[in-house]
Write an enzyme that holds these catalytic residues in place. Structure first.
Site, PDB file in Angstrom:
ATOM      1  NE  ARG A  69      -3.920   1.786   2.371  1.00  0.00           N
ATOM      2  CZ  ARG A  69      -4.094   2.501   3.346  1.00  0.00           C
ATOM      3  NH1 ARG A  69      -3.032   2.645   4.547  1.00  0.00           N
ATOM      4  NH2 ARG A  69      -5.173   3.709   3.300  1.00  0.00           N
ATOM      5  CG  HIS A  73      -1.694   5.343  -0.180  1.00  0.00           C
ATOM      6  ND1 HIS A  73      -2.285   5.772   0.631  1.00  0.00           N
ATOM      7  CD2 HIS A  73      -2.258   4.404  -0.842  1.00  0.00           C
ATOM      8  CE1 HIS A  73      -3.663   5.332   0.813  1.00  0.00           C
ATOM      9  NE2 HIS A  73      -3.455   4.143  -0.118  1.00  0.00           N
ATOM     10  N   GLY A  79       4.194  10.548  -8.981  1.00  0.00           N
ATOM     11  CA  GLY A  79       4.793   9.355  -9.650  1.00  0.00           C
ATOM     12  C   GLY A  79       5.317   8.435  -8.594  1.00  0.00           C
ATOM     13  CB  SER A  83       6.699  12.435  -2.819  1.00  0.00           C
ATOM     14  OG  SER A  83       5.388  11.797  -3.211  1.00  0.00           O
ATOM     15  CG  ASN A 101      -0.978   9.175   2.815  1.00  0.00           C
ATOM     16  OD1 ASN A 101      -1.464   7.741   2.234  1.00  0.00           O
ATOM     17  ND2 ASN A 101      -0.194   9.695   2.164  1.00  0.00           N
ATOM     18  CG  HIS A 200      -7.949  -4.263  -0.855  1.00  0.00           C
ATOM     19  ND1 HIS A 200      -9.083  -3.119  -1.036  1.00  0.00           N
ATOM     20  CD2 HIS A 200      -7.044  -3.253  -0.475  1.00  0.00           C
ATOM     21  CE1 HIS A 200      -8.656  -2.121  -1.082  1.00  0.00           C
ATOM     22  NE2 HIS A 200      -7.445  -2.003  -0.706  1.00  0.00           N
ATOM     23  CB  THR A 201      -6.241 -11.094  -1.468  1.00  0.00           C
ATOM     24  OG1 THR A 201      -6.163 -12.283  -1.066  1.00  0.00           O
ATOM     25  CG2 THR A 201      -4.730 -10.817  -1.914  1.00  0.00           C
TER      26      THR A 201
END
Length: 334
Positions: A69, A73, A79, A83, A101, A200-201
């Site tokens: 994740r 994000h 990109g 960051s 976040n 999301h498994t």
């Protein structure tokens, strides 16, 4: 001066040959990313990442999902440039405080540990952005999912975008069309959307991310009737109308720590936890057909997930002399 012309021509020819591999890599991997990027400058880099991720996931299974994740994000904002890892300073506002976040993204300590080990092994060579791309792949593998070859050579940003983080990352209560639009803006299509949702498994979600489905889906004090009602009753037991915002729930209650296709099977039974999961089945015929395919064929899901992760990892990377290689992933170099 005439005598120097053949020499200049020869040097130009040699220079062209020197850049030939870059052209080849551009053609095959997008940007100037290629898997062998650190083979000479930092041999053993991938093994260092892998061993630290292995230790972190063994200690806490949930970390696998967190590291996948984190990469996602990051890539959706400016990109894949790390960051998301930057802390706020007097002149920089961190992405860590954005709505998607805040109190949610995690795994920063694992990235820090990897960076620290790599700085000892080969100082200021491996970017934080590449560390995240490798950690996402290794996490998937350690959870039982597919592997893929990670193109490398990303550099780190010297800035962050709080507004980008707030606006570009798909939210759990976004409509299907909004989510698809956010993917398309990154150069990803509906196949990528469905395959990447399959992450999301594994992992967890907080009560605050799906509460509206249980009590007030459309602002009419009614639950979301696309959610299986016996499943909804179980969720209500630990996700009340108020309070318990941070209570955690498995995104895939069948095999919560195993990377497999049961997420898609759950969707077909109206047991997707988030609204953004269930809309893949209820709001679009193309995505519904893809969900059915992946629910039937785990191998097909794995194959597409790997392809889509490489594609996502290629979103606007900083290459060449753009950006920098941070010494510490949480702050830009001075």
């Amino acid at each position: 001066m005439e005598n120097y012309k053949p020499f200049n021509f020869f040097m130009a020819f040699v220079a062209l040959l020197a850049f030939a591999p870059l052209c080849f890599c551009h053609k095959n991997y997008g940007g100037y990313l290629y898997p062998q990027f650190y083979d000479r400058s930092c041999p053993g880099a991938q093994q260092i990442v892998k061993s630290i991720v292995a230790k972190a996931v063994a200690k806490e299974a949930r970390m696998a999902a967190s590291l996948v994740r984190l990469h996602f994000h990051d890539c959706f904002v400016k990109g894949c440039d790390a960051s998301i890892l930057l802390d706020s300073t007097g002149t920089l506002i961190s992405e860590k405080g954005s709505n998607p976040n805040r109190n949610s993204v995690r795994g920063f300590e694992v990235i820090d540990e990897i960076k620290s080990a790599l700085e000892k092994h080969c100082p200021q060579t491996v970017s934080c952005a590449d560390i995240m791309a490798l950690a996402a792949r290794d996490s998937t593998v350690f959870a039982g999912g597919p592997s893929w070859v990670v193109p490398l050579g990303r550099r780190d940003s010297v800035g962050a975008s709080l507004s980008g983080s707030n606006n570009q990352i798909p939210a759990p209560n976004n409509t299907f069309q909004t989510i698809l639009t956010k993917f398309k803006l990154q150069g990803l299509d509906i196949v990528d959307l469905v395959a990447l949702s399959g992450s999301h498994t594994i992992g967890n979600s907080r009560c605050t991310s799906f509460r509206q489905r249980l009590y007030n889906q459309s602002g009419n004090s009614q639950p979301d009737f696309t959610l299986d009602q016996s499943y909804a009753a179980k969720l209500r037991a630990r996700c009340p109308r108020s309070g318990g915002d941070q209570n955690l729930f498995f995104l895939d209650f069948v095999t919560p720590t195993k990377f497999d296709n049961s997420y898609f099977k759950n969707l077909l039974c109206s047991k997707g936890l988030l609204s953004s999961d269930q809309v893949l089945v209820t709001k679009n015929q193309v995505s519904l057909e893809l969900v059915k395919k992946y629910a039937e064929n785990n191998e097909l899901f794995f194959e597409q997930f790997a392809k889509s992760m490489v594609k996502m990892g290629n979103i606007s990377p900083l290459t060449g002399f753009r950006g920098e290689i941070r010494k510490n992933c949480r702050k830009i170099n001075h």
